[in-house]
Scaffold this active site. Sequence first.
Site, PDB file in Angstrom:
ATOM      1  N   HIS A 129       0.783  -1.212  -0.293  1.00 31.96           N
ATOM      2  CA  HIS A 129      -0.179  -0.077  -0.364  1.00 31.96           C
ATOM      3  C   HIS A 129       0.814   1.288   0.079  1.00 31.96           C
ATOM      4  O   HIS A 129       0.419   2.273   0.370  1.00 31.96           O
ATOM      5  CB  HIS A 129      -0.751  -0.087   0.992  1.00 31.96           C
ATOM      6  CG  HIS A 129      -2.398  -1.043   1.368  1.00 31.96           C
ATOM      7  ND1 HIS A 129      -2.876  -1.727   1.320  1.00 31.96           N
ATOM      8  CD2 HIS A 129      -3.331  -0.416  -0.541  1.00 31.96           C
ATOM      9  CE1 HIS A 129      -3.731  -2.197   1.135  1.00 31.96           C
ATOM     10  NE2 HIS A 129      -4.195  -1.425  -0.179  1.00 31.96           N
ATOM     11  N   ASP A 135      -6.612   5.023   9.794  1.00 35.10           N
ATOM     12  CA  ASP A 135      -8.249   4.671   9.604  1.00 35.10           C
ATOM     13  C   ASP A 135      -8.356   3.730   7.956  1.00 35.10           C
ATOM     14  O   ASP A 135      -9.621   3.493   8.286  1.00 35.10           O
ATOM     15  CB  ASP A 135      -7.943   6.309   8.477  1.00 35.10           C
ATOM     16  CG  ASP A 135      -7.276   7.448   9.168  1.00 35.10           C
ATOM     17  OD1 ASP A 135      -7.636   8.075  10.260  1.00 35.10           O
ATOM     18  OD2 ASP A 135      -7.973   8.235   8.207  1.00 35.10           O
ATOM     19  N   GLU A 180      -9.850  14.326  14.101  1.00 32.64           N
ATOM     20  CA  GLU A 180      -9.393  14.496  13.020  1.00 32.64           C
ATOM     21  C   GLU A 180     -10.200  16.241  12.241  1.00 32.64           C
ATOM     22  O   GLU A 180     -10.907  16.429  13.077  1.00 32.64           O
ATOM     23  CB  GLU A 180      -9.871  13.498  11.679  1.00 32.64           C
ATOM     24  CG  GLU A 180      -8.800  12.120  12.685  1.00 32.64           C
ATOM     25  CD  GLU A 180      -8.377  11.105  11.572  1.00 32.64           C
ATOM     26  OE1 GLU A 180      -9.053  11.737  10.086  1.00 32.64           O
ATOM     27  OE2 GLU A 180      -8.175   9.377  11.518  1.00 32.64           O
TER      28      GLU A 180
END
Length: 536
Positions: free
Chosen positions: A106, A175, A291
Site C-alpha cells: 500500500h 484510518d 481528525e
Amino acid sequence: MADSVPIATYVMVIFFIYVSHLMSTLGKPKSWTYLLPPKLPNIHLADRLSDDPIAIKLASTDFGNIVKEIPAAVLYPSSNNDIASLIKFSHSSSPPFQIAARGQGHSISGQAMARDGVVVDMKSLRNYRNGNGVKVSSAASSSMGWYADVGGEQLWADVLNATLEHGFAPVSWTDYLYLTVGGTLSNAGISGQTFQYGPQISNVYEMDVITGKGDFVTCSPEKNTELFYAVLGGLGQFGIIVRARIPLEPAPKRVKWVRMLYNDFSAFTRDQEHLISINGRKQKNAVDYLEGSLLMSQGPHPNNWRSSFFSLSDHSKIISLLTKYGILYCLEVVKFYHDDHTLASMEMEVQVLLEELSFIPGFVYEKDVLYVDFLNRVRSGEIKLQSQGLWDVPHPWLNLFVPKSRISDFNYGVFNDIILKRNITTGPILVYPMNRSKWDDRMSAIIPDEEVFYTIGFLHSSGFDDWGALDVQNKDILQFCYDSGIEVKQYLPNYKTREEWKYHFGIKWRTFQERKNQFDPKIILSPGHRIFSTND
Ligand code: FAD
C-alpha cells in the site's frame, strides 16, 4: 565428503542438483538464476522463490500505481527461517542482492519494491501461522496487562477481530485497517487517536526482527534497545519485523461520532488544538478521536471513499454553504462508550464539549455506530471503488507534518492559493493536529520540532494519464513550503536524492546512518526508498 572433494567440483554438483530440481519442478530455467547468485543455501528455499509473471507483476506495482520496479524473484516464505535464510544468503553473496518486505504493497512510490532483487511477500506467512498470527495474552503480574503478539504480516483488521473476541483492542490505529503491522510500524501508523496515545510505533512492547545480516533478534526498550528504536519508523531499513507485541485495553462497544463545519480556518484549528490539549487517557472531557478535513464544491466532497457520513439532505445544505465560502473545514470527533449505562453520561460530556466550540451554528452532525464499524469505516468505500474499477488507479499522494506555528501560512499559501485556485484536487484532504510528547525521539520516525504539529494528507486519485498535474501540484506545495521557510516533514516520505534524505532526517541523519551500518551493513533491505546505495 566436503573435505575430500575439490571445492569447485562441490559447488558445481550443488549447482547442478539445484538447477535440475528447478527444471524438474517448473519445467524451465528461472530468469532469477541469471540475476541472483546461482548458489542458494538450500533447495527448500528455492522452492519458495518464484519468477512467475503474475508474481513479478504484483511485486512491481503498489497502491500508488506510478512507480514500477521489476524484481528478479518473489519469495513466499513459510516461516521466519525462510526470511532469515534468504537475507543470510544475500549477506554472504558477493555482490549481495537487495530484498524488500512487501506487506500489502500500500505504499505510494515503490517503497516495497526491489529492482532485480527479491520481494518477500509477507502475506504468504499468514497461511503458516497455525492460528497464532494474533495471540492474545495477559501478564497480570507485570505492568504489561493485556497484549497481543502479532505477526508482522498480519492485517490490522485481523488484529482487531482477534482481540475483540477477548473484549480488548489496541488503542492506536490507522484510518484504514487493511494495512500490515510491519508496514505501518515501519512508518508510524497515525489516525485520530494519535494525539492521545501516540502513533502505533509508540504502542509496541517488543518485536522479533530479522536484521540485514539475517540475525533473528528480539528487541524491546530493555533488550537490544538500539534495534528496537531503529526499526520503529525505520522505513524497513534495519530489519524485517516478524512479530510485534502490542498493548491492549478494554474495547468500547459503541461510539458517538460528530462532525462540525467551519468557514474560518483559525476557529477550526483553535478548536482542534483546544481538544487535543485535553489528552490524558482518563480525562473525562477528552475526546477519544480527533481528525479534520477540507471540503470544497469541486474536489474533496462532503462524502468520499474514506467515509460516507452525511445524509442526502445534509449534503444539499453543505453544498450551498460551499458555494458561498468555496472552502469549508470539517472537524471530526468521537467519544467511545461501553453500554447503555454509560450512554447518558457520555452524551452529557459531548454536549458540554460542543458548547465550547465555534463551528457554524446548526452545522453539526452526529452518528452512533458500533466501535468496530467506526474503526473499519474506510472499508465500505474501498469495496465500492473496487466494484467501479476506481481503486487500482494512480494515487499521487502527499502527506506532510506541518508545525503548528506555520499552519495558518500553510492554509493561506496552499489551501487557498494552490488547491482552491487550481481546482484539480480529487480526493480527501486531511488536516489534524497531534502532540509531539506522545512520540519517542529515539525512534527513527521524523516529525517537526514543535510540541503541536499538523498532519496534512492530500489523498489524490487520478486517471492513468493525468496524475502528472497532481504530481506537479505536490511539488509546488513543497516548493511553497521551502520558499516560505515552513519546515514541513514528509510522512510516508518519498525522496530521490541523498541530499533530500539528509534534510529530511536533519540531526537524526547520523544516527540513521550508523544504525544502517550496524544492522544492514551490506545495504540489502528496503531499496525502494532510495536512501542508501551499494555504491556509497
Ligand atoms: P508496504 O507498502 O507493503 O510496505 C511499506 C514499507 O515497509 C516498505 O518499505 C516495506 O519494505 C516495509 N515493510 C513491509 N512489511 C515490513 C515488515 N514486516 N518489516 C519491516 N519492513 C516492512 N498510514 C497511516 O499511518 N494512517 C492511515 O490512516 C493510513 N491510511 C491509509 C489508507 C490507504 C487506503 C492506504 C493505501 C494507505 C494508508 N496509510 C496510512 C499508509 C500506510 O501506512 C502505508 O502504506 C504503509 O506502508 C503500510 O502499508 P503496507 O502494510 O501495505 O506496507
